[in-house]
Design an enzyme around this catalytic site. Structure first.
Site, PDB file in Angstrom:
ATOM      1  N   ARG A 215       0.852  -1.189   0.000  1.00  0.00           N
ATOM      2  CA  ARG A 215       0.000   0.000   0.000  1.00  0.00           C
ATOM      3  C   ARG A 215       0.892   1.245   0.000  1.00  0.00           C
ATOM      4  NH1 ARG A 215      -2.387  -3.551   3.790  1.00  0.00           N
ATOM      5  NH2 ARG A 215      -4.545  -4.117   3.284  1.00  0.00           N
ATOM      6  N   LYS A 252      -2.881  -1.515   8.359  1.00  0.00           N
ATOM      7  CA  LYS A 252      -4.337  -1.434   8.284  1.00  0.00           C
ATOM      8  C   LYS A 252      -5.017  -2.494   9.147  1.00  0.00           C
ATOM      9  CE  LYS A 252      -8.014  -0.764   4.906  1.00  0.00           C
ATOM     10  NZ  LYS A 252      -8.350  -0.670   3.467  1.00  0.00           N
ATOM     11  N   ARG A 331      -0.884  -0.867  -6.891  1.00  0.00           N
ATOM     12  CA  ARG A 331      -1.255  -2.062  -6.124  1.00  0.00           C
ATOM     13  C   ARG A 331      -2.348  -2.848  -6.843  1.00  0.00           C
ATOM     14  NH1 ARG A 331      -1.554  -4.163  -0.700  1.00  0.00           N
ATOM     15  NH2 ARG A 331      -3.678  -4.450   0.074  1.00  0.00           N
ATOM     16  N   HIS A 354      -4.461  -9.112   3.004  1.00  0.00           N
ATOM     17  CA  HIS A 354      -5.885  -9.146   3.325  1.00  0.00           C
ATOM     18  C   HIS A 354      -6.169 -10.248   4.327  1.00  0.00           C
ATOM     19  CE1 HIS A 354      -7.214  -6.952  -0.604  1.00  0.00           C
ATOM     20  NE2 HIS A 354      -6.850  -6.128   0.353  1.00  0.00           N
ATOM     21  N   TYR A 364     -10.872  -6.010  -5.180  1.00  0.00           N
ATOM     22  CA  TYR A 364     -10.179  -6.117  -6.469  1.00  0.00           C
ATOM     23  C   TYR A 364     -10.934  -6.982  -7.473  1.00  0.00           C
ATOM     24  CZ  TYR A 364      -6.289  -4.156  -3.847  1.00  0.00           C
ATOM     25  OH  TYR A 364      -5.492  -3.346  -3.089  1.00  0.00           O
TER      26      TYR A 364
END
Length: 384
Positions: A215, A252, A331, A354, A364
Site C-alpha cells: 500500500r 491497516k 497495487r 488481506h 479487487y
C-alpha cells in the site's frame, strides 16, 4: 362613534405551559412561564415574544425543555463557533492526516455554507437541504465524512451545554455522485510507466509498489532496517511490511503485517535509491533528519501523500499511456498482473495483506480476471 376592538385576552395553558397574551407596547404576543427560583431565591419567569400564539407557545416549550435538561443554549453561538471549537479542542490524539482532512472539509464546505446559522436555530431540514445540495458534486464517501464533521462538532457543543440536541444525528447521508472506479495497468502500460519513472526520485517507489503490491501508506513508512537486499542463510531478499503512516504507525489490519520476498528489479532499484539517498544526506549536512525512512524528502523527512501523487501524475504523463492514475493503482495493477498469470486467489490475498480472500474479491473484483471469467467459461462449454 365606532366601537373599539376588544383586546386579546390573556390565555393560560395547562400547568407548566405558561401564559400567552397580547403586548400592546410591542405589538406582538408575549409569553411568560415560571421556571422555579434562582440560587438567590429570586423567581425565574422568563419572557418570549412572537407574531402568533403558536410561535410563543413553541418558544415556551423550548424553555421548559432547556430547564429540565439543564442546558442553556447561547443565542449567539453559531455553527462556525461550534466547528472551530471542535477543530481546536475536540480532535486530541488524532493523526495530522485526520486533522488536515477535517479542517479542509470544514473550511471548504461547512463554515462557508452553514457557518452563520445560530446553532440553537439550526434544524434537521437545514442539514438535509445542505447535504442534498452537495450530493451532486461530492462522492458518497466524502459526503459521509462531511456529515460526520458537522455531527461531531455539534456533539462537542452538546457536551459543553451550548445546544440542547444534535440535529445532524436526525439526518441520513444522501447518495453522492459516482466516484472514479479504480483501474489497473496492463503489462504493456506497466512497462511504459516503469520506463518513464527511470531517473526520477520516485522510481524505486513505483517499482516496489508495482512489483510487490504494498500500500502507498506502507511504502511511505518503510524503514531501511526492514529492507534486506542480500540473501542470508537461504532467505531471499525481502522487505518487512510492518508499519504504515497511519496513527501509531500500525498497518491497516493485523494480517497486513507481512514479510515479502522481492524480485531482482526491486533489489536493484532499492540499492540505487539507497546510494542516491546517501548523496542527499551529504548535501543536506546538518539539516538532514535521520528517520531511517526508505522514501524521504531531500532532508530525510516523511514524504507527503499529495507530493507523491503529483510526482506520479508527471510520470504517467511522460509515459504516454493516457488517463488519470493514482499511486494506489499500482497495487491494483499488481493484483491484476498476478491474477492474469494464474496465481491463486489465496496467495494474492496473503501477498496484499488481506485478512481473507473475500476482502480481495470485494476490493479487487475487476482485477481478478481469471476468477471473474471462470464461471462464464464453464457454462459456455456446458451449453455450447
Amino acid at each position: 362613534m365606532g366601537s373599539k376592538e376588544p383586546k386579546p385576552k390573556k390565555t393560560r395553558g395547562q400547568a407548566g405551559q405558561g401564559t400567552v397574551y397580547w403586548d400592546e407596547a410591542k405589538g406582538c404576543f408575549r409569553g411568560e412561564i415560571s421556571l422555579g427560583y434562582t440560587p438567590s431565591g429570586k423567581r425565574r419567569r422568563p419572557k418570549v415574544y412572537g407574531r402568533t400564539k403558536t410561535e410563543v407557545r413553541e418558544k415556551l416549550r423550548e424553555l421548559v425543555k432547556e430547564a429540565k435538561s439543564g442546558v442553556k443554549p447561547s443565542a449567539t453561538y453559531t455553527v462556525t463557533d461550534a466547528v472551530t471549537d471542535w477543530l481546536k479542542r475536540g480532535l486530541k490524539g488524532c493523526s495530522k492526516a485526520t486533522l488536515d482532512k477535517c479542517r479542509n472539509l470544514a473550511n471548504k464546505h461547512v463554515i462557508p455554507e452553514l457557518g452563520r446559522a445560530k446553532l440553537k436555530d439550526l434544524t434537521a431540514d437545514d442539514v438535509d437541504d445542505w447535504l442534498d445540495s452537495k450530493a451532486g458534486e461530492l462522492a458518497t464517501r466524502t459526503l459521509r465524512e462531511l456529515h460526520a464533521v458537522l455531527r461531531r462538532a455539534i456533539q462537542f457543543a452538546q457536551r459543553r451545554d451550548k445546544v440542547l440536541r444534535n440535529v445532524a444525528e436526525l439526518v441520513d447521508t444522501p447518495q453522492g455522485k459516482e466516484g472514479r472506479p479504480s483501474k489497473a495497468l496492463t503489462l504493456s502500460q506497466a512497462r511504459d510507466v516503469l520506463k518513464a519513472a527511470e531517473g526520477t526520485r520516485l522510481f524505486a517507489y513505483v517499482v516496489l509498489s508495482l512489483m510487490v503490491g504494498v500500500r502507498t501508506e506502507e511504502a511511505r513508512a518503510l524503514r531501511w532496517e526492514h529492507v534486506h537486499l542480500s540473501p542470508l542463510a537461504g532467505v531471499p531478499p525481502h522487505v518487512e511490511v510492518w508499519r504504515s503512516v497511519r496513527e501509531h504507525g500500525d498497518t491497516k489490519t493485523k494480517k497486513s503485517r507481512r514479510t515479502l520476498a522481492v524480485p531482482e528489479p526491486v533489489v536493484e532499484a532499492l540499492r540505487a535509491h539507497h546510494a542516491a539517498q546517501e548523496d542527499d544526506r551529504k548535501v543536506a549536512g546538518g539539516a538532514w533528519q535521520d528517520n531511517r525512512l526508505v522514501f524521504a524528502t531531500v532532508v530525510g523527512t516523511e514524504l507527503d501523500a499529495a507530493n507523491v501523487r503529483r510526482a506520479f501524475r508527471a510520470i504517467v504523463k511522460e509515459s504516454g499511456i493516457g488517463g488519470s492514475w493514482t499511486p494506489r493503482e499500482l497495487r491494483h495493477s499488481f493484483v491484476s498482473l498476478m491474477s492474469e498469470k494464474g496465481v491463486p486467489l489465496e496467495a494474492i490475498a496473503r501477498l496484499v495483506g488481506h485478512s481473507s480472500t473475500a476482502t480481495t474479491e470485494i476490493v479487487y473484483r475487476k482485477e481478478l480476471r481469471p476468477v471473474i471469467t471462470e464461471g462464464a467459461e464453464v457454462m459456455g462449454d456446458l451449453f455450447k
